[in-house]
Design a protein around this motif. Structure first.
Motif, PDB file in Angstrom:
ATOM      1  N   ARG A  85      -8.761   6.334  -5.615  1.00  0.00           N
ATOM      2  CA  ARG A  85      -9.945   5.840  -6.326  1.00  0.00           C
ATOM      3  C   ARG A  85     -10.898   6.922  -6.816  1.00  0.00           C
ATOM      4  N   GLN A 119      -6.628   5.702   0.000  1.00  0.00           N
ATOM      5  CA  GLN A 119      -7.450   4.913  -0.927  1.00  0.00           C
ATOM      6  C   GLN A 119      -8.513   5.785  -1.587  1.00  0.00           C
ATOM      7  N   GLU A 139      -6.986   4.996   4.831  1.00  0.00           N
ATOM      8  CA  GLU A 139      -8.313   5.045   4.187  1.00  0.00           C
ATOM      9  C   GLU A 139      -8.413   6.237   3.242  1.00  0.00           C
TER      10      GLU A 139
END
Length: 191
Positions: free
Chosen positions: A30, A26, A23
């Motif tokens: 991003r 990511q 997580e």
């Protein structure tokens, strides 16, 4: 699993640590930009897992922070009522983001007051995050960041040990010693 609003993960320990790493990778891909104080030489990794009911606790290292994470254990009976979700604690509808620190929640660990930021993600559920180091620039790799934190803990433990030592003259000073010249026959003056 949900308990009084908490979405509690039921993942096994290794799976939970792996899911946290995934997580946060990511999040990094991003949302972490050059504007952030991110150290590109640091990986996203977890270490030092321990079960400390009602918590699953471990460290998370990222290029932008070192943090301690607290996940509710598999059986949070009595846990959620003592630690209610803040109104803005994140839920699937609100789309809370892991790169933003959530509201501060107070709790106790071994009778000591603690504070952590409420975090939420669909894959992990609710958990608390305590930022430990936010300036990651000085570290050349994961080992140096974890070693720096270990040194901090060792210094803190040594200081606490020093503060707890028994010094009779600090506990009890007679009026004569307080207002006199400090001359006496006390055997514990070396403290």
């Amino acid at each position: 699993m949900s308990s009084a609003g908490w979405m509690v993960t039921t993942m096994a320990d290794e799976a939970l640590m792996g899911a946290v790493e995934a997580e946060y990778r990511q999040v990094y891909a991003r949302h972490v930009t050059e504007a952030w104080a991110a150290n590109e030489s640091l990986p996203i990794t977890t270490r030092y897992y321990r079960d400390d009911p009602p918590w699953k606790i471990f460290l998370l290292l990222t290029p932008w922070m070192l943090a301690r994470l607290f996940f509710a254990g598999d059986e949070p009976v009595g846990f959620a009522p003592r630690l209610p979700l803040p109104v803005d604690g994140g839920s699937p509808d609100e789309g809370a983001q892991l790169f933003q620190l959530g509201p501060v929640v107070s709790f106790a660990l071994h009778g000591q007051p603690q504070k952590g930021h409420m975090q939420w993600s669909a894959g992990l559920g609710h958990f608390l995050l305590q930022p430990l180091i936010l300036n990651m620039a000085p570290y050349v790799g994961a080992e140096s960041a974890f070693a720096a934190w270990s040194d901090t803990v060792a210094r803190r433990d040594a200081l606490l040990s020093t503060m707890k030592r028994n010094c009779g003259w600090q506990k009890e000073v007679s009026r004569r010693e307080l207002f006199g010249r400090g001359i006496g026959n006390r055997s514990d003056r070396h403290c």
